[in-house]
Design a protein around this motif. Structure first.
Motif, PDB file in Angstrom:
ATOM      1  N   VAL A  93       0.786  -1.105  -0.115  1.00 52.08           N
ATOM      2  CA  VAL A  93      -0.012   0.220  -0.211  1.00 52.08           C
ATOM      3  C   VAL A  93       0.887   1.249   0.003  1.00 52.08           C
ATOM      4  N   GLN A 104       2.427   3.372   3.258  1.00 54.18           N
ATOM      5  CA  GLN A 104       2.368   2.521   4.216  1.00 54.18           C
ATOM      6  C   GLN A 104       3.666   2.641   5.406  1.00 54.18           C
ATOM      7  N   GLN A 157      -6.243   1.437   6.048  1.00 52.20           N
ATOM      8  CA  GLN A 157      -6.023   2.576   5.536  1.00 52.20           C
ATOM      9  C   GLN A 157      -7.512   3.381   5.284  1.00 52.20           C
ATOM     10  N   TRP A 158      -7.498   4.663   5.908  1.00 54.63           N
ATOM     11  CA  TRP A 158      -8.382   5.522   5.729  1.00 54.63           C
ATOM     12  C   TRP A 158      -8.534   6.125   4.239  1.00 54.63           C
ATOM     13  N   THR A 159      -9.269   5.717   3.640  1.00 57.40           N
ATOM     14  CA  THR A 159      -9.417   6.536   1.911  1.00 57.40           C
ATOM     15  C   THR A 159     -10.099   7.786   2.322  1.00 57.40           C
ATOM     16  N   ALA A 176      -3.758   4.305  11.997  1.00 60.77           N
ATOM     17  CA  ALA A 176      -4.050   4.938  10.731  1.00 60.77           C
ATOM     18  C   ALA A 176      -4.629   6.220  10.714  1.00 60.77           C
ATOM     19  N   ARG A 186      -2.143   8.082   7.734  1.00 59.19           N
ATOM     20  CA  ARG A 186      -1.500   7.033   6.589  1.00 59.19           C
ATOM     21  C   ARG A 186      -1.902   5.712   6.784  1.00 59.19           C
ATOM     22  N   PRO A 187      -1.428   4.698   5.905  1.00 59.08           N
ATOM     23  CA  PRO A 187      -1.785   3.276   5.833  1.00 59.08           C
ATOM     24  C   PRO A 187      -0.873   2.960   6.925  1.00 59.08           C
ATOM     25  N   LYS A 192       0.477  -0.760   9.039  1.00 55.64           N
ATOM     26  CA  LYS A 192       0.508  -2.238   8.790  1.00 55.64           C
ATOM     27  C   LYS A 192       1.119  -2.823  10.328  1.00 55.64           C
TER      28      LYS A 192
END
Length: 735
Positions: free
Chosen positions: A36, A39, A193-195, A255, A260-261, A263
């Motif tokens: 992503v 990330q 991930q918050w789009t 996130a 930001r994304p 992990k």
């Protein structure tokens, strides 16, 4: 979707798992493997005490590490509507309110999450986080605690204890099992991930994407459709992925915080702490019979551990009420709160634990009676009616499973008196037990997309946790359409696809099979509608009479090619969607899957080593849709039974609340060297009432009863009755 992305160009795909090529070539992605853009990485920091309150957290040193972006704690985190106050936290029923409490409930509980540009930077910075606590007294000792917890009735009592107080044959004993851990190959991981402000995308290891979707929609107060959850490939779950865990929630918060994304992948030691386990248990069984071996009654008391912040009920006594005709029955249970993380469902939950005690007690009774354990069970099985509710079993072929298994193991060679068969220093013994599981079915949806070339893609949100769901869907679509398997693709494990239940509890195939059948019928009817514009005979066509092929549609010898249909109707794509679920049949019948377990063991008289010489499992799972995958499921479950019986236990240091040996070096489970090639057989008779395919779930029954069969075989070999799992060599030598 992942099952077919980047597939090599193979003219003749080998028969087997539909996702097999993607897995062995690495093109199939697991949760932590997605890339992503932009990330960053999260690492959790665990508490160093088992009970207390956080006084302060020192973050200064960690913040000095290059690459650190932010650190979440209970004092610094984004606002979550579902955790806005104590009342909402309680209402959410989420379990551990991570970063929304300063209370410490178990050692290793996450108290902070470091977010950094790289995993290495996050890991190092996490090691520099420290905290001061007000320490409370912790209790992690199940053995000392459970006697002080009173048990209460579970289920309605049948008859009375007094009515069988004078029967001539009675066995009464206690049985214990230690904590056991799922340990799937793939670690739990999440990429969040918050789009946008109210739209979330998750790559997450779980056993039910719609469950994850619903849970976080409620907590964040956003529409369910605004959350996309992807879990296409899952490297085993065994129940650990059935619920939504705090580490996933923490990743979403992270996130949100850094925009930001993020992990997060748990380490193996964290897997022992943060995604559940089978709880330690104590059971007491009293069972009686008349001189003919007819069961007179049973009294089953069970207790198991839970956490202090969340009550978990495993349902250990449930199986006692299912299998046999007990006119007198009393079951009681209790949960014992400890300063440990929350347990959860583990393969064959409850019934696996309960079957160990019940099936060992029946074996003990058989020796008192001097009756064959096989014959004793056969004369007491509740084959026709469910003894709990009086409903007729839709199908129940456990008796046939027992008879077939006895033949396969050469049960006639078993010595009725323990310790009689030897081979040098090895003592040889035979044992058997049975398992049963309620055959459930949930409402599931599926869809089909058909391309101009006649290829179809069958789609559902259900995950495939390694059970072969995708392959079964392909097989069912082939059987109910006539389209060749090479022209049938599968997409699953995405919440944007038609909704389906979680993959667990042996309900996956039973649920999705009906949806696939319904969607195949919907596709046939849709194509027939287009065909009727060319040939009136299709106007009255029923789905069951329509046959599809790789090139066209047929009805009563009237064939129309797909090319013609597409051209005449100006089509680019044909789509059909349907759902299917349980109905009135649940009011009329009870449903069950079952297994008969047999084994022959060798026990070394000088070392106490146990070797499983031969293992047989005969399963009634309705119609077997994919025999290879089904046999793999059962043999894998049986191997889990070997681990349960002989080696699996997660010790806890009762002084400090620490887990001991919580990694794959310290925690022992069965490997290939510990297990023979399990001989699996199926009754393979469809249950016509449960769903359109007649298939019943079988993932649980392969382990339910298997540990008891091994313990019973050890007794037959040595004359030593061992009631505490695992049965390690030292216990055998000291018995």
């Amino acid at each position: 979707m992942g099952f077919f992305d980047n597939q090599p160009d193979i003219q003749h795909i080998p028969e087997g798992r539909i996702e097999g090529i993607a897995k062995v070539t690495g093109s199939g992605k697991y949760a932590a493997e997605y890339k992503v853009n932009n990330q960053c990485y999260g690492v959790l920091v665990g508490s160093s005490v088992a009970a207390g309150t956080i006084k302060s957290i020192s973050l200064d040193d960690a913040k000095q590490v290059a690459g650190v972006i932010d650190i979440l704690t209970h004092q610094h985190k984004p606002f979550v509507p579902g955790f806005a106050d104590e009342a909402k936290i309680k209402e959410a029923h989420f379990g551990l309110p991570i970063f929304y409490t300063d209370k410490i409930y178990f050692k290793g509980q996450p108290i902070a999450m470091v977010i950094a540009e790289t995993l290495e930077e996050a890991t190092y910075a996490a090691s520099l986080v420290s905290a001061d606590y007000t320490i409370d007294k912790a209790n992690v000792d199940f053995d000392k605690s459970h006697p002080g917890i009173a048990a209460s009735n579970t289920g309605k009592e049948r008859g009375s204890l007094d009515s069988w107080s004078n029967v001539p044959y009675v066995t009464e004993a206690e049985y214990t099992i230690q904590n056991e851990v799922h340990n799937p190959m793939e670690m739990h991981a999440t990429i969040a991930q918050w789009t946008s402000d109210d739209k979330l995308k998750l790559y997450d290891k779980n056993q039910g994407v719609n469950n994850v979707q619903r849970t976080f929609a409620k907590l964040w107060n956003i529409p369910t459709g605004n959350i996309e959850v992807i879990s296409e490939f899952v490297g085993g779950g065994f129940g650990s992925g059935l619920r939504v865990w705090p580490h996933t929630f923490a990743t979403i918060m992270a996130a949100r915080q850094v925009k930001r994304p993020v992990k997060l992948m748990l380490t193996r030691p964290q897997m022992f702490l943060l995604v559940g386990y089978r709880p330690a248990s104590w059971q007491k069984i009293k069972i009686g019979a008349d001189s003919n071996g007819q069961f007179a009654g049973i009294w089953h008391i069970a207790k198991h551990s839970t956490s202090v912040y969340e009550n978990f009920e495993d349902g250990i006594t449930r199986i006692t009420r299912m299998v046999y005709k007990f006119s007198n029955l009393k079951t009681e249970s209790a949960i014992v709160p400890l300063n440990l993380s929350a347990p959860t469902w583990m393969r064959g939950p409850g019934d696996c634990t309960g079957a160990f005690a019940v099936e060992c007690a029946i074996d003990e009774l058989s020796y008192q009676l001097k009756q064959d354990p096989v014959e004793l069970r056969l004369k007491n099985l509740a084959i026709e009616k469910d003894p709990e509710n009086g409903k007729t079993w839709s199908t129940n072929f456990l008796n046939e499973g027992i008879q077939k298994g006895a033949t396969m193991i050469n049960w006639k060679n078993r010595q009725p008196v323990p310790g009689q068969e030897t081979d040098g220093d090895w003592k040889i013994g035979y044992g058997m037990a049975v398992g049963m599981w309620g055959a459930g079915r949930g409402k599931a949806g599926a869809s089909i997309k058909m391309q101009r070339d006649g290829t179809i893609t069958v789609r559902t949100a259900m995950t495939d946790i390694g059970t072969g769901t995708g392959t079964a869907m392909q097989n069912i679509a082939h059987d109910f359409t006539g389209i060749s398997k090479n022209n049938i693709k599968v997409e699953l494990g995405n919440s944007n696809l038609p909704p389906a239940p979680s993959q667990g509890g042996s309900t996956g195939l039973s649920s999705i099979s009906g949806a696939v059948v319904a969607t195949c019928e919907a596709l046939k009817q849709k194509l027939a509608g287009y065909a009727s514009l060319q040939n009136d005979v299709y106007k009255d066509a029923l789905a069951k009479d329509i046959l599809l092929s790789d090139t066209g549609i047929s009805y009563k010898a009237n064939f129309i090619s797909y090319a013609s249909l597409w051209e005449k109707n100006n089509l680019d794509l044909v789509e059909a969607e349907a759902s299917s679920g349980p109905g009135e049949e649940r009011q009329k019948f009870s449903f069950c899957s079952s297994a008969a377990h047999f084994c022959r063991v060798r026990v070394h008289s000088k070392t106490g080593k146990v070797k499983i010489d031969k293992m047989v499992c005969v399963v009634d799972g309705g119609k077997i849709v994919n025999e290879k995958a089904a046999a793999n499921q059962v043999s894998g479950a049986a191997a889990g039974g070997i681990g349960m019986a002989l080696m699996e236990e997660q010790p806890v240091d009762t002084r400090y609340g620490s887990l001991v040996g919580n990694d794959l070096a310290g925690y022992h489970f069965a490997v290939n060297a510990d297990s023979p090639i399990v001989e699996v057989a199926f009754i393979n008779k469809p249950d016509v009432n449960i769903n359109p395919t007649g298939s019943k779930g079988l993932g649980e029954v392969g382990i339910i009863g298997s540990a008891a069969a091994i313990a019973n075989a050890i007794y037959n070999a040595t004359g030593k009755r061992l009631r505490n799992l695992p049965i390690t060599p030292d216990k055998i030598l000291q018995a």
